[in-house]
Design a protein around this motif. Structure first.
Motif, PDB file in Angstrom:
ATOM      1  N   LEU A  71       0.844  -1.189   0.000  1.00  0.00           N
ATOM      2  CA  LEU A  71       0.000   0.000   0.000  1.00  0.00           C
ATOM      3  C   LEU A  71       0.881   1.241   0.000  1.00  0.00           C
ATOM      4  O   LEU A  71       1.683   1.437   0.913  1.00  0.00           O
ATOM      5  N   MET A  72       0.726   2.067  -1.033  1.00  0.00           N
ATOM      6  CA  MET A  72       1.503   3.299  -1.128  1.00  0.00           C
ATOM      7  C   MET A  72       0.723   4.486  -0.579  1.00  0.00           C
ATOM      8  O   MET A  72       1.302   5.496  -0.241  1.00  0.00           O
ATOM      9  N   GLY A  73      -0.600   4.373  -0.536  1.00  0.00           N
ATOM     10  CA  GLY A  73      -1.415   5.438   0.023  1.00  0.00           C
ATOM     11  C   GLY A  73      -2.475   5.914  -0.932  1.00  0.00           C
ATOM     12  O   GLY A  73      -2.821   5.247  -1.906  1.00  0.00           O
ATOM     13  N   SER A  74      -2.969   7.097  -0.627  1.00  0.00           N
ATOM     14  CA  SER A  74      -4.033   7.706  -1.417  1.00  0.00           C
ATOM     15  C   SER A  74      -3.447   8.856  -2.230  1.00  0.00           C
ATOM     16  O   SER A  74      -2.241   8.898  -2.483  1.00  0.00           O
ATOM     17  N   THR A  75      -4.271   9.779  -2.621  1.00  0.00           N
ATOM     18  CA  THR A  75      -3.871  10.856  -3.531  1.00  0.00           C
ATOM     19  C   THR A  75      -2.663  11.638  -3.030  1.00  0.00           C
ATOM     20  O   THR A  75      -1.698  11.835  -3.779  1.00  0.00           O
ATOM     21  N   ASN A  76      -2.676  12.098  -1.793  1.00  0.00           N
ATOM     22  CA  ASN A  76      -1.573  12.921  -1.284  1.00  0.00           C
ATOM     23  C   ASN A  76      -0.243  12.177  -1.332  1.00  0.00           C
ATOM     24  O   ASN A  76       0.775  12.747  -1.741  1.00  0.00           O
ATOM     25  N   GLU A  77      -0.246  10.933  -0.919  1.00  0.00           N
ATOM     26  CA  GLU A  77       0.997  10.160  -0.909  1.00  0.00           C
ATOM     27  C   GLU A  77       1.516   9.912  -2.323  1.00  0.00           C
ATOM     28  O   GLU A  77       2.715  10.011  -2.576  1.00  0.00           O
ATOM     29  N   ILE A  78       0.606   9.598  -3.239  1.00  0.00           N
ATOM     30  CA  ILE A  78       1.011   9.331  -4.627  1.00  0.00           C
ATOM     31  C   ILE A  78       1.551  10.590  -5.285  1.00  0.00           C
ATOM     32  O   ILE A  78       2.598  10.563  -5.954  1.00  0.00           O
ATOM     33  N   MET A  79       0.882  11.710  -5.101  1.00  0.00           N
ATOM     34  CA  MET A  79       1.359  12.969  -5.687  1.00  0.00           C
ATOM     35  C   MET A  79       2.700  13.376  -5.080  1.00  0.00           C
ATOM     36  O   MET A  79       3.584  13.860  -5.789  1.00  0.00           O
ATOM     37  N   SER A  80       2.867  13.146  -3.792  1.00  0.00           N
ATOM     38  CA  SER A  80       4.138  13.455  -3.137  1.00  0.00           C
ATOM     39  C   SER A  80       5.260  12.595  -3.709  1.00  0.00           C
ATOM     40  O   SER A  80       6.357  13.089  -3.999  1.00  0.00           O
ATOM     41  N   LEU A  81       5.012  11.298  -3.872  1.00  0.00           N
ATOM     42  CA  LEU A  81       6.009  10.407  -4.479  1.00  0.00           C
ATOM     43  C   LEU A  81       6.372  10.885  -5.883  1.00  0.00           C
ATOM     44  O   LEU A  81       7.548  10.894  -6.269  1.00  0.00           O
ATOM     45  N   HIS A  82       5.362  11.284  -6.642  1.00  0.00           N
ATOM     46  CA  HIS A  82       5.597  11.739  -8.015  1.00  0.00           C
ATOM     47  C   HIS A  82       6.435  13.013  -8.032  1.00  0.00           C
ATOM     48  O   HIS A  82       7.402  13.118  -8.803  1.00  0.00           O
ATOM     49  N   LEU A  83       6.096  13.961  -7.185  1.00  0.00           N
ATOM     50  CA  LEU A  83       6.826  15.229  -7.162  1.00  0.00           C
ATOM     51  C   LEU A  83       8.271  15.059  -6.696  1.00  0.00           C
ATOM     52  O   LEU A  83       9.150  15.811  -7.120  1.00  0.00           O
ATOM     53  N   ARG A  84       8.536  14.066  -5.869  1.00  0.00           N
ATOM     54  CA  ARG A  84       9.905  13.776  -5.406  1.00  0.00           C
ATOM     55  C   ARG A  84      10.688  12.944  -6.425  1.00  0.00           C
ATOM     56  O   ARG A  84      11.867  12.664  -6.231  1.00  0.00           O
ATOM     57  N   GLY A  85      10.013  12.496  -7.481  1.00  0.00           N
ATOM     58  CA  GLY A  85      10.676  11.681  -8.493  1.00  0.00           C
ATOM     59  C   GLY A  85      10.807  10.215  -8.101  1.00  0.00           C
ATOM     60  O   GLY A  85      11.575   9.480  -8.707  1.00  0.00           O
ATOM     61  N   ALA A  86      10.046   9.782  -7.100  1.00  0.00           N
ATOM     62  CA  ALA A  86      10.157   8.412  -6.611  1.00  0.00           C
ATOM     63  C   ALA A  86       9.124   7.464  -7.210  1.00  0.00           C
ATOM     64  O   ALA A  86       9.302   6.248  -7.145  1.00  0.00           O
ATOM     65  N   LEU A  87       8.065   7.983  -7.809  1.00  0.00           N
ATOM     66  CA  LEU A  87       6.985   7.133  -8.303  1.00  0.00           C
ATOM     67  C   LEU A  87       7.408   6.325  -9.538  1.00  0.00           C
ATOM     68  O   LEU A  87       7.178   5.115  -9.595  1.00  0.00           O
ATOM     69  N   VAL A  88       8.020   6.969 -10.502  1.00  0.00           N
ATOM     70  CA  VAL A  88       8.399   6.279 -11.739  1.00  0.00           C
ATOM     71  C   VAL A  88       9.349   5.114 -11.467  1.00  0.00           C
ATOM     72  O   VAL A  88       9.113   4.006 -11.968  1.00  0.00           O
ATOM     73  N   PRO A  89      10.403   5.287 -10.668  1.00  0.00           N
ATOM     74  CA  PRO A  89      11.260   4.126 -10.378  1.00  0.00           C
ATOM     75  C   PRO A  89      10.507   2.977  -9.705  1.00  0.00           C
ATOM     76  O   PRO A  89      10.807   1.809  -9.961  1.00  0.00           O
TER      77      PRO A  89
END
Length: 103
Positions: free
Chosen positions: A76-94
């Protein structure tokens, strides 16, 4: 709970969503724009939707609004806030690359 665990274990990227939720739609679009094809599970189209939502909250998505609930690689990575935060930090794509979520 079993249905959630089964769906999550069988798919690299899973989004538990509601078809009428604008936040769910935004997260779905984000993944599409990243070239990821997640398994989208619309809980409002399932007769067990309320139970699935409760199971997601028990697993750990205990925000006020638990959907969308995004799982990557069974976690579980989370909901909208967590996913957007991961994306903005550049961590989502990897994360999705290593879990074969890319087309």
């Amino acid at each position: 709970m079993d249905k959630v665990i089964r769906v999550v274990s069988e798919n690299g990227v899973v989004i538990f969503s509601k078809s009428s939720c604008c936040l769910c739609y935004s997260v779905n679009i984000l993944f599409q724009e990243l070239g990821v094809t997640p398994f989208i599970y619309e809980i409002d189209k399932d007769s067990e939707g309320k139970e699935i939502e409760k199971a997601i909250m028990k697993i750990g998505c205990n925000t006020h609004v638990p959907l969308p609930a995004v799982f990557i690689g069974g976690k579980l990575m989370g909901s909208t806030n967590e996913i957007m935060s991961l994306h903005l930090r550049g961590a989502l794509v990897p994360m999705v690359k290593t879990d074969h979520g890319f087309n």
